[in-house]
Design a protein around this motif. Structure first.
Motif, short mmCIF file in Angstrom:
data_model
loop_
_atom_site.label_atom_id
_atom_site.label_comp_id
_atom_site.label_asym_id
_atom_site.label_seq_id
_atom_site.Cartn_x
_atom_site.Cartn_y
_atom_site.Cartn_z
N UNK A 133 -16.51 25.27 52.84
CA UNK A 133 -17.78 25.26 53.79
C UNK A 133 -18.82 24.63 53.38
N UNK A 134 -19.30 24.98 52.26
CA UNK A 134 -20.66 24.21 51.89
C UNK A 134 -20.62 22.78 51.58
N UNK A 135 -19.29 22.38 51.31
CA UNK A 135 -19.09 20.88 51.07
C UNK A 135 -19.24 20.30 52.52
N UNK A 136 -18.71 20.93 53.54
CA UNK A 136 -18.62 20.24 54.82
C UNK A 136 -20.02 20.25 55.48
N UNK A 137 -20.75 21.33 55.00
CA UNK A 137 -22.31 21.54 55.38
C UNK A 137 -23.43 20.63 54.55
N UNK A 138 -22.70 20.10 53.80
CA UNK A 138 -23.57 19.04 52.87
C UNK A 138 -24.36 19.82 52.14
N UNK A 139 -24.21 21.20 51.75
CA UNK A 139 -24.92 21.85 50.80
C UNK A 139 -24.41 21.68 49.35
N UNK A 140 -23.41 21.37 49.38
CA UNK A 140 -22.58 20.96 48.02
C UNK A 140 -22.04 19.64 47.80
N UNK A 141 -21.84 18.97 46.65
CA UNK A 141 -21.44 17.72 46.43
C UNK A 141 -20.46 17.81 45.30
N UNK A 142 -19.25 17.13 45.86
CA UNK A 142 -18.19 17.30 44.68
C UNK A 142 -18.59 16.27 43.95
N UNK A 143 -18.56 16.87 42.35
CA UNK A 143 -18.71 16.06 41.32
C UNK A 143 -17.75 14.91 41.05
N UNK A 144 -16.15 15.34 41.19
CA UNK A 144 -15.20 14.35 40.83
C UNK A 144 -13.96 14.78 41.96
N UNK A 145 -13.81 14.30 42.75
CA UNK A 145 -12.65 14.51 43.73
C UNK A 145 -11.29 14.70 43.28
N UNK A 146 -10.91 14.01 42.19
CA UNK A 146 -9.54 13.78 41.46
C UNK A 146 -9.48 14.92 40.41
N UNK A 147 -10.40 15.67 39.98
CA UNK A 147 -10.21 16.76 39.12
C UNK A 147 -10.64 17.93 39.40
N UNK A 148 -9.96 18.66 40.22
CA UNK A 148 -9.84 20.31 40.44
C UNK A 148 -9.47 20.92 39.22
N UNK A 149 -9.78 22.06 39.03
CA UNK A 149 -9.03 22.89 37.83
C UNK A 149 -8.32 23.98 38.65
N UNK A 150 -7.06 24.18 38.21
CA UNK A 150 -6.30 25.06 38.81
C UNK A 150 -6.01 26.14 37.74
N UNK A 151 -6.11 27.42 37.94
CA UNK A 151 -6.08 28.50 37.24
C UNK A 151 -4.74 29.35 37.64
N UNK A 152 -3.55 29.47 36.92
CA UNK A 152 -2.69 30.27 37.39
C UNK A 152 -2.63 31.74 37.19
N UNK A 153 -2.40 32.37 38.25
CA UNK A 153 -2.67 33.67 38.13
C UNK A 153 -1.23 34.63 38.62
N UNK A 154 -1.34 35.86 37.83
CA UNK A 154 0.29 36.55 37.84
C UNK A 154 -0.34 38.12 38.03
#
Length: 310
Positions: free
Chosen positions: A256-277
């Protein structure tokens, strides 16, 4: 080893929960001497020291095994009484289910999931907020019956099932990007020097992201980066949006903050995924089984599918 006398087991649990022998005696309506004798008798029977006599009292590793057994026994007794229509043994009403959960799950998908748990019979939740890498410690100590964790290795006496992947996005405010992350040099080098938001001193997600950019053998991001510790999920997001530092924000909170322009994505191709159990005690408990089913369904809706090759 002979069987464990239940009065001694329950007494040990009372001492751990109340913190002192005197407080346990008051809770059990016996004398402190009786409490001390029961604990000593249990230690003699098991051949192990079960308590560290500090204030508050702490269970040893062997003591944690007995404490976990005591809690499981109490849980089974309460379930049996509920099925027989006898109510709770202590007269305190609905049975409580202690669960450990990480702050980001708590702030996004976990609480709405609990509203779906059937309340017949009534269930009260006792939530323990802890980092996903450390929630298993609460299971091991017998403090909780179930946990959202990043560990696929089951705690002794527990089952484990995958929930999915929690995605984190590297973000910062536009003003922060212009001030700290523009100019010459690699993004990894600039991030090492820029103020960083971390949840607590055990939060390594930001450092892992910088290392993923820099590659093997790169210096630790923590060496030069100023750190701001913000120990709530919502506060972490707000601190990043306010420009106090950059950080890895859960995708549901960041978008929501990215769409509102309040945040900027530093690198679109590098999210980090954390596995949860989901780990829980191996108990034939209807209430615990109902919670596990609801959590698994909610996680399937809120999280990314786990990598089947892992």
């Amino acid at each position: 080893m002979d069987e464990l006398p239940l009065d001694q087991v329950r007494t040990l649990l009372a001492v751990v929960d109340e913190g002192t022998f005197d407080a346990a005696a008051a809770a059990l309506h016996v004398t402190p001497s009786a409490v001390s004798q029961r604990v000593k008798a249990l230690e003699q029977r098991t051949g192990r020291v079960l308590l560290i006599r500090t204030k508050p009292v702490r269970a040893t590793e062997s003591g944690q095994v007995v404490v976990r057994f005591a809690r499981q026994l109490a849980r089974l007794e309460r379930d049996a009484r509920a099925e027989l229509g006898m109510g709770s043994a202590d007269g305190r009403g609905p049975v409580r289910l202690p669960i450990a959960v990480n702050a980001d799950s708590l702030a996004t998908w976990f609480l709405p999931a609990l509203t779906r748990v059937p309340q017949d019979p009534p269930v009260g939740f006792e939530l323990h907020r802890e980092d996903e890498a450390h929630t298993t410690a609460l299971l091991r100590e017998g403090q909780v019956m179930a946990a959202v964790t990043s560990s696929p290795d089951p705690v002794t006496g527990c089952t484990v099932r995958p929930l999915g992947l929690a995605r984190y996005l590297p973000v910062a405010s536009p003003g922060f990007v212009a001030r700290y992350l523009s100019g010459p040099g690699s993004l990894a080098d600039r991030l090492r020097q820029a103020p960083t938001i971390v949840f607590d001193r055990r939060d390594e997600l930001q450092d892992r992201f910088v290392r993923s950019l820099a590659g093997p053998g790169a210096q630790d991001a923590a060496a030069a980066s100023p750190r701001h510790l913000v120990p709530t999920s919502e506060g972490f997001r707000d601190a990043v949006a306010a420009g106090l530092g950059w950080g890895m924000v859960p995708q549901p909170q960041a978008e929501p903050l990215l769409r509102a322009g309040e945040l900027t994505l530093l690198t679109p191709a590098r999210p980090m995924d954390v596995p949860l159990y989901w780990q829980q005690w191996k108990l034939d408990s209807p209430a615990l089984a109902a919670v596990a089913t609801v959590i698994a369904r909610a996680a399937a809706e809120a999280l990314l599918p786990a990598d089947p090759t892992l």
